[in-house]
Design an enzyme around this catalytic site. Structure first.
Site, short mmCIF file in Angstrom:
data_model
loop_
_atom_site.label_atom_id
_atom_site.label_comp_id
_atom_site.label_asym_id
_atom_site.label_seq_id
_atom_site.Cartn_x
_atom_site.Cartn_y
_atom_site.Cartn_z
CB CYS A 1 1.59 -4.24 3.17
SG CYS A 1 1.63 -4.26 4.86
CB SER B 1 9.57 10.75 -5.87
OG SER B 1 10.10 11.77 -4.73
CB CYS C 1 -8.52 9.59 3.09
SG CYS C 1 -7.87 9.75 4.88
#
Length: 500
Positions: A20, A314, A474
């Site tokens: 999102c 990318s 993380c």
């Protein structure tokens, strides 16, 4: 110039996908903010392409909602869409959604979610994920007669806020989020005229605020502020466990959860975030360039006849950094991505087989690769389906030797904190043996893709390029180390679209 066509996709199907983008805006002067929200959503299209929506608070406190499947530019292509749906308000929020497998085509899952109960209402947009076992618990705590319209964690959060203790919305939100483990960046619009942003205590998912002369703008990343810079005086990150509240000409912050540590998603600067978005004082394009420089330190190439080529789009910044540090010739025009496959996009495919069939959209390969040794460079290697077909086409085009360098370590686990990484058995770097998963050797990965060799940047090298401490990130998808659950905890790692 003759060209050899190689299968590709319009989107990056071998990459992880963020689920999102969220935005929000408020004008203390009563200025309509609906167009500002649409502009920010368009700027954050890369974070979700399945559908988009906005919710605005009108002066009477009524919340107007419009959401539809499709890209922002298509959904809001006609200026009359806002007028026809009476989408005018001085407060609003919006969201772009990336759908996970099996949940595409469900407009009920699009956001924002608006919930109403006994004359009160609020709209919620969410980026992140509440793990399933936690979500099941908090849903059981809600009344049985709630009229759920979807099976998303976002709607569960919205109803939890509605039924939490407190008379004022900030108090209810603080109580609702208390004790919830998971990742979330929330934008909330209330019938009482408040725009509220909140971020999980670990700072896993990003959220920034831009302060304007007449209010503020919230966005998942600074890319969402770029088209409003003439209005934005300055911007900053919302801190972990922090809530920002704008209402009645005032902006306040409260710390609703104690921050014991941060666990920023390491994949954000690697791939998700827009190149010009800022991270830790740098554009993300600069971080990716530094990833390439770290690659050059760890894996120098002695053969000066080798050409460095980034896999578009990318891998280009990573390749530039590698070439700069190594002195190896960099050629940016050897592989071009087809930009004309937008009519049928891979994000609408529910299965890996459907995704792979859509790889028939092309990379165009220059004849200049014939007789060359190439080292392909990308920011990450996840499933490797695109890489495999690209290598086949490069061989057919006459490339002598093909290597691949990844700007991040091997992906060895999936994610239950808001990133749509493929099923574990689909990851290129792991395989299942009996009931357990094992990591493949580099030689085995290279052989499966058809490469002469493959190398991955070390975790220490990636952390150095990002410029943060390892313990503040993380790294679960790269190391199995979960920021919330310990190694003994069994986590249902499916996706944010739960079935309870």
């Amino acid at each position: 110039m003759a060209k050899t066509e190689a299968p590709s996709s319009y989107t990056e199907i071998d990459k992880p996908h963020d689920k999102c983008a969220v935005v929000g805006a408020i004008s203390f002067k009563g200025r309509d903010v609906a167009k500002d929200i649409v502009v920010s959503l368009a700027a954050l299209q890369h974070r979700g392409q399945d559908g988009t929506g906005i919710a605005v608070v009108r002066k009477a406190g009524e919340i107007g909602l419009y959401k539809k499947q499709g890209l922002v530019g298509n959904v809001f292509a006609r200026h009359s869409v806002l007028t026809e749906n009476n989408l005018f308000g001085f407060i609003g929020i919006g969201q772009n959604r990336y759908a996970t497998a099996g949940s595409r085509g469900l407009e009920s899952c699009l956001q924002p979610h608006v919930v109403e109960w006994e004359g009160r209402s609020l709209a919620v947009a969410h980026n992140g994920n509440i793990p399933n076992e936690i979500l099941a618990r908090i849903r059981k705590e809600l009344p049985d007669n709630i009229p759920f319209k979807s099976n998303t964690d976002t709607e569960v959060l919205a109803w939890r806020i509605m039924f939490s203790k407190g008379d004022l919305w900030p108090e209810k939100i603080k109580n609702a989020l208390s004790g919830i483990e998971g990742s979330y960046a929330l934008t909330i619009a209330t019938d009482n005229g408040e725009l509220i942003g909140a971020r999980d205590k670990y700072s896993i998912r990003p959220l920034v605020v831009g302060y304007t002369e007449d209010g503020m703008i919230l966005a998942s990343e600074t890319r969402g502020l770029e088209h409003h810079m003439e209005k934005v005086n300055h911007w900053e990150e919302i801190k972990g466990g922090e809530m920002i509240i704008a209402a009645n000409g005032n902006i306040d912050k409260i710390q609703f959860a104690r921050r014991d540590r941060t666990a920023r998603c390491i994949v954000e600067p690697v791939y998700f975030a827009f190149p010009t978005s800022r991270e830790n004082g740098f554009d993300n394009s600069e971080i990716r360039r530094r990833m390439g420089m770290q690659l050059a330190e760890e894996f120098p190439i002695a053969d000066r006849n080798t050409i460095v080529c980034g896999i578009p789009e990318s891998g280009n910044h990573v390749a530039e950094g590698y070439a700069e540090k190594s002195g190896i010739l960099y050629r940016s025009g050897l592989i071009h991505k087809d930009r004309y496959g937008a009519g049928i996009r891979t994000f609408i495919a529910d299965t890996d087989e459907q995704r792979d069939s859509l790889l028939e959209y092309k990379f165009s390969i220059s004849e200049g690769v014939r007789g060359k040794n190439l080292v392909l460079i990308d920011d990450s290697v996840i499933r490797s389906a695109t890489s495999k077909r690209l290598v086949v086409a490069l061989r057919k085009a006459g490339v002598l030797k093909v290597g691949l360098l990844s700007g991040s370590p091997p992906f060895v686990d999936i994610c239950d904190l808001g990133i749509d990484i493929p099923d574990k058995e689909k990851l290129a770097a792991v395989y299942k043996k009996g009931e357990h998963y094992k990591e493949r050797k580099m030689t085995d990965i290279a052989k499966r893709i058809g490469l002469d060799y493959i190398r991955y940047l070390s975790l220490d090298g990636l952390v150095k390029a990002i410029g943060r401490k390892k313990e503040d990130l993380c790294t679960h998808c790269l190391t199995h180390e979960h920021p919330i659950f310990d190694a003994k905890t069994v986590v249902d790692k499916t996706n944010c679209f739960v079935t309870i």
